[in-house]
Structures are given as C-alpha cells and as structure tokens.
Design a protein around this motif. Structure first.
Motif, short mmCIF file in Angstrom:
data_model
loop_
_atom_site.label_atom_id
_atom_site.label_comp_id
_atom_site.label_asym_id
_atom_site.label_seq_id
_atom_site.Cartn_x
_atom_site.Cartn_y
_atom_site.Cartn_z
N LEU A 132 0.90 -1.18 -0.01
CA LEU A 132 0.02 0.03 0.05
C LEU A 132 0.70 1.46 0.09
CD1 LEU A 132 -2.96 1.39 0.30
CD2 LEU A 132 -2.79 1.23 2.72
N ALA A 133 1.99 1.14 0.84
CA ALA A 133 2.71 2.32 0.87
C ALA A 133 3.41 2.76 -0.40
CB ALA A 133 3.91 2.21 1.96
N TRP A 134 4.22 1.48 -1.24
CA TRP A 134 4.57 1.65 -2.38
C TRP A 134 3.47 2.23 -3.24
CZ3 TRP A 134 9.16 2.02 -4.61
CH2 TRP A 134 9.19 2.04 -6.18
N SER A 135 2.37 1.69 -3.25
CA SER A 135 1.27 2.42 -4.28
C SER A 135 1.03 3.73 -4.17
CB SER A 135 -0.03 1.55 -4.10
OG SER A 135 -0.01 -0.24 -4.22
N LEU A 136 0.94 4.13 -2.77
CA LEU A 136 0.87 5.51 -2.60
C LEU A 136 1.96 6.39 -3.29
CD1 LEU A 136 -0.64 5.38 1.05
CD2 LEU A 136 -1.82 5.94 -1.10
N PHE A 137 3.12 5.79 -3.24
CA PHE A 137 4.48 6.48 -3.73
C PHE A 137 4.26 6.58 -5.18
CE2 PHE A 137 8.28 5.73 -5.98
CZ PHE A 137 9.21 6.87 -5.72
N ALA A 138 3.83 5.51 -5.98
CA ALA A 138 3.52 5.58 -7.24
C ALA A 138 2.40 6.36 -7.76
CB ALA A 138 3.15 4.02 -7.71
N LEU A 139 1.38 6.56 -6.87
CA LEU A 139 0.24 7.60 -7.01
C LEU A 139 0.73 8.94 -7.34
CD1 LEU A 139 -2.65 8.46 -7.18
CD2 LEU A 139 -2.57 8.57 -4.71
N ASN A 349 10.23 -0.68 -18.78
CA ASN A 349 11.72 -0.02 -18.93
C ASN A 349 11.28 1.68 -19.19
OD1 ASN A 349 14.54 0.11 -19.45
ND2 ASN A 349 13.99 0.53 -21.40
N PHE A 350 10.39 1.92 -19.74
CA PHE A 350 10.16 3.50 -19.93
C PHE A 350 9.93 4.26 -18.66
CE2 PHE A 350 7.03 6.82 -20.62
CZ PHE A 350 7.56 7.62 -21.46
N THR A 351 9.32 3.37 -17.72
CA THR A 351 8.96 4.12 -16.48
C THR A 351 10.41 3.99 -15.27
OG1 THR A 351 7.93 2.13 -15.49
CG2 THR A 351 6.63 3.77 -16.63
N GLY A 352 11.24 3.48 -15.87
CA GLY A 352 12.35 3.19 -15.00
C GLY A 352 12.12 1.90 -14.09
N TRP A 353 11.09 1.07 -14.48
CA TRP A 353 10.84 -0.25 -13.67
C TRP A 353 10.16 0.20 -12.25
CZ3 TRP A 353 11.04 -4.56 -16.22
CH2 TRP A 353 11.68 -4.79 -17.55
N ILE A 354 9.67 1.32 -12.17
CA ILE A 354 9.24 1.72 -10.67
C ILE A 354 7.59 2.17 -10.99
CG2 ILE A 354 11.27 2.54 -9.69
CD1 ILE A 354 10.41 5.14 -10.19
N GLY A 355 6.95 2.15 -12.32
CA GLY A 355 5.50 2.02 -12.49
C GLY A 355 5.34 3.60 -12.91
N SER A 356 4.05 3.46 -13.74
CA SER A 356 3.69 4.65 -14.19
C SER A 356 2.44 5.39 -13.48
CB SER A 356 3.30 4.59 -15.72
OG SER A 356 2.23 3.66 -15.80
N GLY A 357 2.12 4.35 -12.30
CA GLY A 357 1.01 4.71 -11.47
C GLY A 357 -0.14 3.62 -11.43
N PRO A 358 -0.52 3.38 -10.24
CA PRO A 358 -1.47 2.15 -10.28
C PRO A 358 -2.65 2.38 -11.09
CG PRO A 358 -0.82 3.07 -7.79
CD PRO A 358 -0.41 4.08 -8.88
N GLY A 359 -3.09 1.41 -11.85
CA GLY A 359 -4.15 1.45 -12.50
C GLY A 359 -4.16 2.11 -13.76
N THR A 360 -2.84 2.54 -14.32
CA THR A 360 -2.59 3.07 -15.53
C THR A 360 -1.62 2.29 -16.74
OG1 THR A 360 -0.39 3.83 -14.86
CG2 THR A 360 -2.36 5.33 -14.34
N SER A 361 -1.76 1.10 -16.47
CA SER A 361 -0.94 0.03 -17.31
C SER A 361 -1.50 0.40 -18.93
CB SER A 361 -1.03 -1.30 -17.03
OG SER A 361 -2.61 -1.81 -17.04
N GLY A 362 -2.91 0.47 -19.15
CA GLY A 362 -3.69 0.63 -20.49
C GLY A 362 -2.98 2.12 -21.06
N ILE A 363 -3.01 2.98 -20.15
CA ILE A 363 -2.52 4.42 -20.82
C ILE A 363 -1.17 4.31 -21.17
CG2 ILE A 363 -2.35 7.03 -20.20
CD1 ILE A 363 -4.59 6.41 -18.10
N THR A 364 -0.35 3.59 -20.37
CA THR A 364 1.04 3.57 -20.67
C THR A 364 1.30 2.44 -21.75
OG1 THR A 364 1.65 4.02 -18.43
CG2 THR A 364 3.37 3.46 -19.56
N GLY A 365 0.71 1.29 -21.88
CA GLY A 365 0.83 0.33 -22.67
C GLY A 365 0.62 0.96 -24.11
#
Length: 475
Positions: A132-139, A349-365
């Motif tokens: 949860l803490a990591w997800s908030l960081f990704a937010l 790889n585009f996000t540096g392997w730390i994610g573009s934000g929870p629930g945004t896989s479709g937007i980034t993909g």
C-alpha cells in the motif's frame, strides 16, 4: 458478554439514524439529475438500495464477506452501475467495507483464535502494508491521478482491508462454505449451458436489459452468471482447487462433489488459462498432501492421480476445447499475448521499472501498441513497477505459507489457482470488482477453520484405519 451485547444494541439505532440522514442528504443532491436522465424507475431502485444497506447493518457481521462473495457471483458486474464513486468502490466491495467497519467498531474477537505464533500471517500484513505504501508512492508520479486513486481505493477496500481484522475464523468458514456451494451449483449450470449452447437465466436477463451477447468466439463458451467465460473460469478454478484441498485434508464427500461439478463447469467455459491454473493448483495440493504428516492416504491420492489423467485425456477429446485450441482465434490470441509481453517490458523500462501509477497500465501500454495486456502481473509491472509486483507476490506467498502451516491445503491451493489464473487475463489492474475475490481468499488463508487447524491424524493400532477425530466439520 452481556455488556458488549447491550452496547451493540444501543449503537445500532444510532448508526442507522446517522446513515438515514446521510442518505437523505445525498439523495436530495443526486436524485433530481438521475430522475431526469433515467426516469422515475430510479426512485424504487434507490429505495431498494437503501433497504439493502440497512440490512447489511442488521445481519450478523461474520456472514457479510460471504454475502459479498455470493453477490459478486450471482449478480454480474456488467449490470451494476460502475460510474462515478462506484467505479472506485464497486458495490460488492462496499459490503466488505460495512463488515470491516462493524468489526472494528465492536472490537469483537473470534473465540476460535489461538495464541499460537503466526509469523507468516504477520509477514502477510507487513507485505500488504508495504504494498500500500509503495502504491501511494507510485500515485505521486502517476500519469492519471484520478485513475490511480480509484484503483488504490478499490484494491485497499477489497483486498487489503480484510487484513486489518485480527481474527476472522467464522468469516473464513462461511466464505469456504459459500464458495464450495456456488462452485458446485454454478459449475453444474455452466455444464448445462454448454450443452444447450444458451444461457437460459442470465442470458435472458441480459436480453431484457438490452445488453449485447458476449459470445463472439469460434465455439460456445459457458459464462454462467458472470457474463464472461474468463470470469467464470477464474471463479470455478478456485472453487475446484479449494474443494480438492478440502477433500484431501478432511475426506469430505460433499467437497469431492463440489470439485467434480466445478471442474466440469470449468471445462465448459473453454478457458485454457483457468483450466491450466486449476491443474497446477490441484497438483500443488496433491504434492503438499504427500508432504504433510498424516495426509499420506495412498488410496485417495492414487485415485486423484488417476482422475487427473482421465481428465486430461478427456479434455483433449472434448470437441469444443480441441476446436478452440486449433482455431485461428486461438492463434491470434497467442500472438497478442506475445506482443503484450514485449509491450509490458518496453513500458516498464520506460518508467524506470518503478511504474507509471496504479491502474495506468492501459494508458502507458498504448504508447507502444494498442494491444490489450492480458496478464495481470504484467499490468502490475507497468503500473506499480517491479517493487510493487514483488510485494504483491510476497503478500500472496506468505498467506499461502500461513495456510500450509495450519494444514489448510484447500485455502492454499485456492490462492495458487487465483494467482496463476490472473496471469492469463487483465483481472487486477482493469477489473476492480475482482479485488474482492483476493480479499476473500486472503481471509480464508489467514483464518483457517477449525477442521483445517485440526491436529494431524495419527495411525491407530491394530486394523483400525485412519479416521478424523470427532468434532471437526467435514465441509
């Protein structure tokens, strides 16, 4: 005991009055617009919703997670509203929120809880908190804050909130009962649906509501009450794995019956990923039962091995499965999955392997290709990065370890089936109602029932066979 009961009785009217006041305020703001858009039918529906919510505060708290599970299974998500706040917090997940609030307010503890050390259960909660803490960081660095916030709310309420309740053995018992009963019932229905090549109950409901038929495949695929064969496949795969684990542990004939019907219904969905996940989970339960002391019932395990071989042979003789497996549609699906892997790696790889934000896989993909990422783990890799995927798997893995430490083979196998199955379609990142299933499975794994927690069986002297001790439920 008497004082706590009286306290709950005094609190109930206060809660209901406060909720009624809130309902009147919200309705006065929202109803005029919906009456204009949808017509006068919204008024009785709103009253029905109010009665349903009041009922949730009057029912025994420990059955509410099972009620949420049954609601999810019997009322298709496609006919429920999913706009606005309900998009962030699905209606079925709201039942879990009501349950957690009631449990936290009353502070009731489960009588069946023990003081035995539970390092894996503690680890599950720590990993969930870190997730949860990591997800908030990704937010904070999300490309779509609204979508990310909605995903975090849904996942936290549906999957993580149940972990805030210290002990929930009664809830786990009801979840197990309901999942097995629904697995057997809906599996039998899916089998009939596959034979009829029509969905007489829920298909008629969809037609009455003006919803399109989801059948667009080369073969007919049973959907039961779920509106899609992948959703039905996931539910039935978990039910089959759970039932096999319960049967191996407790020698429960009703559980074996549930395994048979849920397995046959699973085949009728012609969902290759779900069938594979069930096979892996059953093999896992088989291996674990061989290792656990007291579960070496060779006759039963041999019977299971023979049944699995027959099932595999029969599956490849099943015309619909063979046609689906050899169709152009299946080949295109496999190519899309391969392309999805490439897109996921590029996006991560585009996000540096730390994610573009929870629930945004479709937007980034979609920055790389319009293909749908039909793999929940790859979607999580894009949205919350490699650390998020690791914490997600560690949360599930530690829950499985706790279930095995309490000899709850069924709960562990069910979690294995769920985890493998969601790797076959976009369940976690894109389908928020699915978060509820993970929460129920975590409850089941972390709170084994009395039969699961029973001491290992010991061989008796003489000619007496191995039998479970009296006093433990068989199903």
């Amino acid at each position: 005991m008497f004082d706590s009961t009286m306290l709950r009785l005094r609190r109930t009217p206060i809660i209901l009055v406060a909720f009624a006041a809130l309902f009147v305020i919200v309705a006065s703001l929202v109803l005029p617009r919906f009456v204009t858009e949808l017509g006068i039918i919204v008024l009785p529906l709103t009253l029905l919703a109010f009665v349903a919510v009041v009922t949730l505060f009057l029912l025994p708290a420990h059955i509410l997670p099972a009620v949420a599970l049954a609601t999810f299974a019997l009322i298709p998500a496609r006919i429920l509203p999913q706009d606005g706040p309900i998009g962030a917090l699905p209606l079925t997940t709201m039942i879990i929120v009501v349950w957690a609030v009631r449990r936290l307010l009353t502070g009731t503890a489960d009588r069946q809880s023990t003081a035995a050390p539970a390092p894996f259960r503690s680890a599950t909660r720590y990993f969930a908190l870190l997730f949860l803490a990591w997800s908030l960081f990704a937010l904070v660095r999300s490309t779509d804050v609204q979508a990310s916030l909605g995903w975090i709310i849904s996942f936290s309420a549906g999957a993580l909130l149940p972990l805030a309740i210290a002990t929930a053995t009664r809830e786990a018992h009801w979840i197990r009962q309901v999942w097995l009963v629904l697995g057997a019932t809906l599996g039998a229905y899916a089998l009939i649906e596959g034979a009829l090549r029509a969905n007489p109950v829920w298909g008629t409901l969809f037609s009455a509501l003006g919803l399109s038929d989801s059948q667009h495949w080369s073969v007919y695929r049973a959907t039961a009450s779920f509106g899609h064969p992948l959703f039905a496949g996931l539910f039935l795969a978990v039910a089959c794995a759970l039932a096999i684990g319960v049967w191996l542990r407790e020698n429960s004939k009703p559980a074996l019956l549930a395994a048979v019907f849920s397995g046959l219904g699973l085949v009728a969905t012609v969902s290759r990923g779900a069938i594979l996940s069930a096979a892996i989970a059953i093999a896992f339960a088989y291996a674990v039962s061989l290792v656990l002391r007291g579960d070496k019932r060779w006759g039963k395990l041999t019977l299971l091995a023979v049944l699995m071989v027959v099932a595999v042979v029969g599956l490849f003789q099943f015309d619909a499965f063979t046609a689906r497996n050899n169709s152009l549609e299946a080949e295109l699906s496999s190519q899309a999955r391969d392309l999805g892997v490439w897109v996921s790696i590029q996006a991560a790889n585009f996000t540096g392997w730390i994610g573009s934000g929870p629930g945004t896989s479709g937007i980034t993909g979609r920055l790389f290709d319009d293909v749908t990422i039909e793999n929940s783990l790859l979607q999580l890799l894009i949205s919350i990065g490699l650390p998020g995927v690791a914490l997600f798997l560690l949360t599930i893995g530690s829950a499985i370890a706790h279930a095995l430490s309490r000899r709850a083979v069924g709960a562990a196998a069910a979690l294995v089936a769920y985890t493998v199955c969601i790797a076959g379609f976009n369940a976690i990142d894109a389908l928020r109602p699915m978060h509820l299933l993970l929460g129920c499975l975590l409850l089941l794994a972390l709170n084994p029932t009395r039969a699961d927690a029973a001491p290992p069986l010991e061989p008796r002297r003489g000619r007496e066979s191995l039998r479970p001790k009296r006093g433990y439920a068989r199903l």
